[in-house]
Design an enzyme around this catalytic site. Sequence first.
Site, PDB file in Angstrom:
ATOM      1  N   SER A  88       7.266 -19.502  43.014  1.00 37.86           N
ATOM      2  CA  SER A  88       8.117 -18.616  43.818  1.00 37.86           C
ATOM      3  C   SER A  88       7.354 -17.977  44.975  1.00 37.86           C
ATOM      4  O   SER A  88       7.333 -16.755  45.133  1.00 37.86           O
ATOM      5  CB  SER A  88       8.750 -17.561  42.925  1.00 37.86           C
ATOM      6  OG  SER A  88       9.501 -18.199  41.925  1.00 37.86           O
ATOM      7  N   ARG A 116       2.293 -19.390  52.747  1.00 40.92           N
ATOM      8  CA  ARG A 116       1.567 -18.115  52.682  1.00 40.92           C
ATOM      9  C   ARG A 116       1.757 -17.512  51.302  1.00 40.92           C
ATOM     10  O   ARG A 116       2.704 -17.839  50.589  1.00 40.92           O
ATOM     11  CB  ARG A 116       2.043 -17.138  53.761  1.00 40.92           C
ATOM     12  CG  ARG A 116       3.447 -16.634  53.577  1.00 40.92           C
ATOM     13  CD  ARG A 116       3.877 -15.639  54.642  1.00 40.92           C
ATOM     14  NE  ARG A 116       5.215 -15.138  54.361  1.00 40.92           N
ATOM     15  CZ  ARG A 116       6.329 -15.761  54.668  1.00 40.92           C
ATOM     16  NH1 ARG A 116       6.289 -16.920  55.289  1.00 40.92           N
ATOM     17  NH2 ARG A 116       7.507 -15.241  54.376  1.00 40.92           N
ATOM     18  N   ASP A 130      12.612 -20.682  42.304  1.00 32.29           N
ATOM     19  CA  ASP A 130      13.315 -20.083  41.152  1.00 32.29           C
ATOM     20  C   ASP A 130      14.840 -20.119  41.295  1.00 32.29           C
ATOM     21  O   ASP A 130      15.558 -20.272  40.304  1.00 32.29           O
ATOM     22  CB  ASP A 130      12.834 -18.649  40.882  1.00 32.29           C
ATOM     23  CG  ASP A 130      12.940 -17.736  42.094  1.00 32.29           C
ATOM     24  OD1 ASP A 130      13.265 -18.214  43.201  1.00 32.29           O
ATOM     25  OD2 ASP A 130      12.665 -16.525  41.950  1.00 32.29           O
TER      26      ASP A 130
END
Length: 498
Positions: free
Chosen positions: A175, A190, A228
């Site tokens: 996630s 990132r 997710d």
Amino acid sequence: MGKVAVAAAVVGAAAVSAAAVLVVRHRMRNSGKWAKAMDILREFEDKCGTPISKLRQVADAMTVEMHAGLASDGGSKLKMLISYVDNLPTGDETGVFYALDLGGTNFRVLRVKLGEVENVKKEFQEVSIPPNLMIGKCEDLFDFIAGELAKFVATEGEDMQIPAGTQRELGFTFSFPVKQSSIAGGTLVRWTKGFNIEDAVGQDIVEELTKAMERVGLDMRVSALVNDTVGTLAGGRYSDPDVIAAVILGTGTNAAYVERANAIPKWQGLLPKSGEMVINMEWGNFRSSHLPLTEYDESLDNDSLNPGEQIYEKMISGMYLGEVVRRVLLKMAEEAEFFGDTVPSKLEKPFILRTPDMSAMHHDSTPDLKVVATKLKDILEISNTSLKMRKVIVELCEIVATRGARLSAAGILGILKKTGRDTVKKGEEDQKSVIAMDGGLFEHYTKFRNSMQNTMNELLGEEASRNIIIKLSNDGSGLGAALLAASHSQYREYSEST
């Protein structure tokens, strides 16, 4: 009566008169402050207004942004990421599969035995990540995860064995922002949520996990890399074939839905056999001039780590609702002395008022609002509040939660419009569309959930709302990753052909 007595009586009367003037002034001053506090509240309520006409504009804007995001990368505030999931679970999957769910300071490993939809056997373990590994080296983090996964695999019982000569398969819920390149490949864009491992950025995280599993001697293949929200959609679809979208409303928020593959102009390559593709919208970044933004939302955004980003998320998700309430209370304290002559120092601390505490105050059903009084005392060190003040605080919670819930419903309507499911078509009167929901905000904040449901009914009308079902899909993302490992298994075509 003597002169002294008369003088005393005159002085006494003057004192009483002066005291009365002071009381009146104090009352007028207090009523002036109260009026000022109520002005602040009413102005905020007015700016937060979400009439149905405005919600329809928000839904239409969401649909327009969805089209733009599907047309080209960077064409919209919505990323509309291609998930490479073109085979959702059908309910016919069988076998033992693993899932790894990494989305914060803890991760979960799951083992799932599939056979009957009503009788899925699940075993899982939650592991805390040592803080030094969250800012260390990529190899160290994945070695730790692979080591814990290997320990978990070693606890397989006899009824959880895989067939001889086959390889264990894993669905990986990751996630964090990833640029996905295939169903089981993607590079890290990132880190968020306190992670900062510089040498992992730009790396294919499935490759990193695979190399770490090889280093610890674990023979396991990553069959699916999933977000997710996509996992929640897969988990929902497994138990209900009518699930067409998933929405997470928790600390953050996102949505994923099933799109026709030929309606994705930016898709390069052959269309999948199924004709479908799951799109991860990243809808928290939605923005529109129709969103009812207030000065408090703007200051919250300016003070955030990502100004100008995730505006929709900052209006509807659990991370921020309590903070909006705090900011309004702070203005009432500063400009209307709502809590007395001095501004409570704790009230000046950002994010001290969490959404679960806001929810507890909003749901307070005691006659004297005892829960509100306790929360104010324990969290903000504010005591001696009047019932009248506590009622105002409950009303403020109502305004913020209702706006968030109604805007969430407008977002869902945007998805239904894009997929042509917002109206009942001739011959499809019984066609159900199910939205699988996950996240603590939706699950635990009852008034938020009820307001969202009621708004959906209001937006869709009686006939269409009968066919749109919003239901909780608890722990969808963990189970969903294992299910996607099954539906994208290397043995799937072999088992289908035998």
